[in-house]
Design an enzyme around this catalytic site. Structure first.
Site, PDB file in Angstrom:
ATOM      1  N   HIS A  30       0.841  -1.193   0.000  1.00 17.24           N
ATOM      2  CA  HIS A  30       0.000   0.000   0.000  1.00 17.24           C
ATOM      3  C   HIS A  30       0.881   1.251   0.000  1.00 17.24           C
ATOM      4  O   HIS A  30       1.738   1.426   0.866  1.00 17.24           O
ATOM      5  CB  HIS A  30      -0.887  -0.014   1.246  1.00 17.24           C
ATOM      6  CG  HIS A  30      -1.967   1.022   1.240  1.00 17.24           C
ATOM      7  ND1 HIS A  30      -3.141   0.878   0.530  1.00 17.24           N
ATOM      8  CD2 HIS A  30      -2.061   2.222   1.860  1.00 17.24           C
ATOM      9  CE1 HIS A  30      -3.912   1.938   0.722  1.00 17.24           C
ATOM     10  NE2 HIS A  30      -3.273   2.774   1.513  1.00 17.24           N
ATOM     11  N   ASP A  32       0.820   5.290   0.105  1.00 15.20           N
ATOM     12  CA  ASP A  32       0.036   6.488   0.418  1.00 15.20           C
ATOM     13  C   ASP A  32       0.641   7.710  -0.259  1.00 15.20           C
ATOM     14  O   ASP A  32       1.766   8.107   0.044  1.00 15.20           O
ATOM     15  CB  ASP A  32      -0.007   6.718   1.933  1.00 15.20           C
ATOM     16  CG  ASP A  32      -0.885   5.690   2.627  1.00 15.20           C
ATOM     17  OD1 ASP A  32      -2.055   5.570   2.250  1.00 15.20           O
ATOM     18  OD2 ASP A  32      -0.391   5.017   3.547  1.00 15.20           O
ATOM     19  N   MET A  34       0.276  11.651  -0.776  1.00 12.16           N
ATOM     20  CA  MET A  34      -0.359  12.827  -0.164  1.00 12.16           C
ATOM     21  C   MET A  34       0.262  14.095  -0.738  1.00 12.16           C
ATOM     22  O   MET A  34       1.469  14.155  -0.970  1.00 12.16           O
ATOM     23  CB  MET A  34      -0.176  12.807   1.357  1.00 12.16           C
ATOM     24  CG  MET A  34      -0.635  11.537   2.027  1.00 12.16           C
ATOM     25  SD  MET A  34      -0.446  11.630   3.824  1.00 12.16           S
ATOM     26  CE  MET A  34      -0.655   9.903   4.275  1.00 12.16           C
ATOM     27  N   HIS A  63      -2.914   4.642  -2.955  1.00  8.24           N
ATOM     28  CA  HIS A  63      -4.023   5.389  -2.357  1.00  8.24           C
ATOM     29  C   HIS A  63      -3.722   6.873  -2.509  1.00  8.24           C
ATOM     30  O   HIS A  63      -2.828   7.415  -1.841  1.00  8.24           O
ATOM     31  CB  HIS A  63      -4.153   4.987  -0.883  1.00  8.24           C
ATOM     32  CG  HIS A  63      -5.208   5.743  -0.139  1.00  8.24           C
ATOM     33  ND1 HIS A  63      -5.283   5.738   1.239  1.00  8.24           N
ATOM     34  CD2 HIS A  63      -6.227   6.528  -0.560  1.00  8.24           C
ATOM     35  CE1 HIS A  63      -6.303   6.478   1.629  1.00  8.24           C
ATOM     36  NE2 HIS A  63      -6.881   6.978   0.548  1.00  8.24           N
ATOM     37  N   MET A  65      -4.353  10.450  -1.866  1.00  8.18           N
ATOM     38  CA  MET A  65      -4.982  11.464  -1.021  1.00  8.18           C
ATOM     39  C   MET A  65      -4.555  12.822  -1.550  1.00  8.18           C
ATOM     40  O   MET A  65      -3.773  13.550  -0.941  1.00  8.18           O
ATOM     41  CB  MET A  65      -4.567  11.246   0.445  1.00  8.18           C
ATOM     42  CG  MET A  65      -5.202  10.016   1.051  1.00  8.18           C
ATOM     43  SD  MET A  65      -4.466   9.531   2.637  1.00  8.18           S
ATOM     44  CE  MET A  65      -3.150   8.465   2.042  1.00  8.18           C
ATOM     45  N   MET A 134     -12.174   4.655   4.994  1.00 10.24           N
ATOM     46  CA  MET A 134     -11.142   5.160   5.906  1.00 10.24           C
ATOM     47  C   MET A 134     -11.631   5.017   7.348  1.00 10.24           C
ATOM     48  O   MET A 134     -12.725   5.474   7.686  1.00 10.24           O
ATOM     49  CB  MET A 134     -10.835   6.624   5.601  1.00 10.24           C
ATOM     50  CG  MET A 134     -10.117   6.862   4.285  1.00 10.24           C
ATOM     51  SD  MET A 134      -8.493   6.055   4.180  1.00 10.24           S
ATOM     52  CE  MET A 134      -7.624   6.816   5.558  1.00 10.24           C
ATOM     53  N   GLY A 141      -0.137   8.477   9.502  1.00 11.75           N
ATOM     54  CA  GLY A 141      -0.151   7.111   9.990  1.00 11.75           C
ATOM     55  C   GLY A 141      -0.152   7.094  11.508  1.00 11.75           C
ATOM     56  O   GLY A 141       0.065   8.109  12.166  1.00 11.75           O
ATOM     57  N   ASP A 172      -8.647   1.093   6.041  1.00 10.92           N
ATOM     58  CA  ASP A 172      -7.325   1.695   6.209  1.00 10.92           C
ATOM     59  C   ASP A 172      -7.378   2.674   7.377  1.00 10.92           C
ATOM     60  O   ASP A 172      -8.168   3.612   7.372  1.00 10.92           O
ATOM     61  CB  ASP A 172      -6.940   2.423   4.914  1.00 10.92           C
ATOM     62  CG  ASP A 172      -5.571   3.089   4.980  1.00 10.92           C
ATOM     63  OD1 ASP A 172      -4.873   2.938   6.009  1.00 10.92           O
ATOM     64  OD2 ASP A 172      -5.204   3.771   4.008  1.00 10.92           O
ATOM     65  N   SER A 195       1.878   0.525  10.956  1.00 11.73           N
ATOM     66  CA  SER A 195       2.742   0.274  12.106  1.00 11.73           C
ATOM     67  C   SER A 195       2.587  -1.138  12.649  1.00 11.73           C
ATOM     68  O   SER A 195       3.524  -1.707  13.216  1.00 11.73           O
ATOM     69  CB  SER A 195       2.469   1.302  13.210  1.00 11.73           C
ATOM     70  OG  SER A 195       1.094   1.365  13.525  1.00 11.73           O
TER      71      SER A 195
END
Length: 227
Positions: A30, A32, A34, A63, A65, A134, A141, A172, A195
């Site tokens: 995955h 992320d 941003m 993903h 964002m 979400m 995170g 997520d 984490s």
């Protein structure tokens, strides 16, 4: 079977290729993305995704964002992503965008922030390969799981079943050994864990353990038995 997607947001960015190899038993990696506009954080973009896709055999689940998803999402397919998720709140034409992502060869997915209801999007579910709920506010995170999202996961699973769709339901945010069973019971079958995987001594073992937890619950969950 449940799918576990470790989030590299919790990995060591200076060692991304090694961190990707550390979870090679995972279903997807995955990523992320941003932009510091749609969410208050800045991570990585197309060049990193392109480099990462060449460094691992694990398919990339991107993903986004970001604002202006209609413009940018197709570029992530071209960079090597096997699945691209755009936010409903950031897409001007979600059906057209989902079709473009699919046409370029990737799985099309749409994400909803915690406060965004699923019901207005019921009619476009057939255009998607995955829906992401979400379970924290997107942007950072390590946040605590929001239990108030469980009814939304259940409602989404009910809509998927109602229409007889082979649609993956991803969660997520705050997914861990302490929360994954609740998500699976509610109807999720794809789990992003940051984490909980990269904070473990053995990330690959953490992936296996999370998958086993989710599978055990799914085996007896009413939604899965009816599916």
């Amino acid at each position: 079977m449940a799918q576990i997607n470790p989030s590299i947001l919790s990995a060591d960015f200076a060692r991304l290729a090694e961190e990707a190899k550390a979870v090679e038993g995972a279903d997807w990696l995955h990523v992320d993305v941003m932009d510091n506009h749609f969410v208050p954080n800045l991570t990585l973009g197309v060049p990193i995704v392109e480099a990462l896709s060449k460094a691992t055999d694990t398919p990339l689940d991107c993903h986004l964002m970001i604002e202006d998803a209609d413009r940018w999402a197709p570029q992530y397919v071209e960079a090597g992503a096997g699945s691209v998720t755009f936010h409903a709140e950031a897409a001007a034409a979600p059906v057209r965008l989902a079709r473009e992502i699919r046409a370029k060869g990737a799985r099309a997915s749409m994400a909803l922030k915690p406060a965004t209801p699923i019901e207005p999007y019921e009619d476009l579910l057939p255009e998607l390969d995955m829906l992401l709920i979400m379970t924290v506010e997107p942007g950072f995170g390590g946040q605590a799981f929001l239990d108030i999202m469980l009814p939304k996961i259940r409602r989404t699973r009910e809509l998927i079943s109602k229409h007889g769709l082979e649609l993956w339901l991803q969660v997520d945010g705050g997914v861990s050994a302490a929360t994954i069973e609740r998500c699976a019971d509610a109807g999720a079958d794809v789990f992003v864990a940051g984490s909980a995987v990269y904070g473990a001594k053995d990330p690959a073992a953490a992936v296996r353990e999370l998958r086993a937890q989710a599978d055990a619950v799914t085996a007896v969950a009413p939604w899965a038995c009816d599916h």
